[in-house]
Design an enzyme around this catalytic site. Structure first.
Site, PDB file in Angstrom:
ATOM      1  N   CYS A   1       0.993  -6.265 -24.362  1.00  0.00           N
ATOM      2  CA  CYS A   1       2.205  -6.569 -25.133  1.00  0.00           C
ATOM      3  C   CYS A   1       3.311  -5.575 -24.746  1.00  0.00           C
ATOM      4  CB  CYS A   1       1.913  -6.475 -26.629  1.00  0.00           C
ATOM      5  SG  CYS A   1       3.322  -6.949 -27.663  1.00  0.00           S
TER       6      CYS A   1
ATOM      7  N   ASP B   1       5.215  -4.206 -26.740  1.00  0.00           N
ATOM      8  CA  ASP B   1       5.344  -3.253 -27.850  1.00  0.00           C
ATOM      9  C   ASP B   1       5.380  -1.813 -27.327  1.00  0.00           C
ATOM     10  OD1 ASP B   1       4.477  -1.459 -30.058  1.00  0.00           O
ATOM     11  OD2 ASP B   1       4.252  -3.333 -31.161  1.00  0.00           O
TER      12      ASP B   1
ATOM     13  N   ARG C   1       4.484   0.845 -28.461  1.00  0.00           N
ATOM     14  CA  ARG C   1       3.334   1.702 -28.786  1.00  0.00           C
ATOM     15  C   ARG C   1       2.145   1.462 -27.856  1.00  0.00           C
ATOM     16  NH1 ARG C   1       3.221  -0.460 -34.800  1.00  0.00           N
ATOM     17  NH2 ARG C   1       3.543  -2.327 -33.541  1.00  0.00           N
TER      18      ARG C   1
ATOM     19  N   HIS D   1      -3.037  -6.122 -29.382  1.00  0.00           N
ATOM     20  CA  HIS D   1      -3.072  -4.936 -30.256  1.00  0.00           C
ATOM     21  C   HIS D   1      -2.867  -5.370 -31.700  1.00  0.00           C
ATOM     22  CE1 HIS D   1       1.362  -4.548 -31.070  1.00  0.00           C
ATOM     23  NE2 HIS D   1       1.405  -5.317 -30.006  1.00  0.00           N
TER      24      HIS D   1
ATOM     25  N   CYS E   1       0.593  -6.533 -34.132  1.00  0.00           N
ATOM     26  CA  CYS E   1       1.489  -7.111 -33.117  1.00  0.00           C
ATOM     27  C   CYS E   1       2.575  -7.937 -33.813  1.00  0.00           C
ATOM     28  CB  CYS E   1       0.689  -7.986 -32.154  1.00  0.00           C
ATOM     29  SG  CYS E   1       1.712  -8.689 -30.831  1.00  0.00           S
TER      30      CYS E   1
HETATM   31 CO    CO Z   1       2.644  -6.912 -29.780  1.00  0.00          CO
END
Ligand code: CO
Length: 208
Positions: free
Chosen positions: A41, A43, A45, A97, A100
């Site tokens: 992803c 993302d 993080r 993850h 998400c």
């Molecule tokens: Co995500």
């Protein structure tokens, strides 16, 4: 964020790498031979290499919202073709993850404009597994389970590609479904049973 810091960090990083190996960048400049394709992803993080403890040259990485492997997405399809056929990676990982935002958005009914067709692919995963998901009464557990099922379905989407099918047959390419637990830092192998999944779907998706 002070972007001056980014360039200062870069200079520090160069010094650290050269202190460990004076030839580090000469070797990087010669080319890449990664063994692993990581599809994760976007993302902020989910820092692919950092969470796996890998360095430059070790992982070919593709990231998009909710780690999707969509057959009409030229971007992810090109990455898979290049990594599997040309770089000949031995492992392809789809890594979702928990927490998400993409998966969360797909569980809600808000109209998000251009994000709608992207998130619709996650809604399709929900529809495929609707009975199992609706039987989960705790919303957080249902959210976590959809993250896992989405990883599983994106692995299935990988297996639908000719490149992955051929590499699976010819040189035993491995496909893996993982989840990164943002709350603990753990990387979890979902241990998806591909032999069973393959025997169930290859009748439909088999490509010579
Ligand atoms: Co995500």
């Amino acid at each position: 964020m002070d972007l001056v810091r980014v360039f200062e960090n870069n200079q520090k990083w160069i010094k650290e790498k050269l202190a460990l190996n004076p030839n580090f960048f000469n070797e990087l400049g010669k080319g890449q031979n990664p063994e692993l394709l990581f599809i994760g992803c976007s993302d902020s993080r989910v820092s692919a290499e950092e969470l796996m403890g890998l360095g430059p040259g070790e992982a070919f990485v593709h990231r998009n919202i909710a780690n999707m492997v969509t057959g009409t997405d030229l971007n992810v399809m090109s990455v898979i073709e290049y990594a599997v056929v040309h770089l000949k990676v031995n492992h392809v990982v789809v890594c979702g993850h928990y927490s998400c935002g993409g998966v969360k958005a797909a569980m809600q009914s808000a109209d998000l404009g251009i994000l709608n067709p992207w998130l619709r692919n996650i809604r399709d995963v929900y529809r495929l597994h609707k009975n199992k998901l609706n039987a989960i009464t705790n919303e957080d557990d249902k959210y976590d389970r959809l993250v896992e099922l989405n990883v599983q379905e994106q692995c299935v989407n990988l297996i639908k590609t000719a490149a992955v099918q051929k590499a699976y047959r010819d040189r035993a390419l491995k496909v893996h479904g993982w989840v990164f637990d943002i709350h603990t830092g753990n990387l979890i192998d979902l241990k998806i049973d591909f032999d069973t999944i393959l025997s169930n779907i290859m009748e439909i998706y088999h490509l010579d």
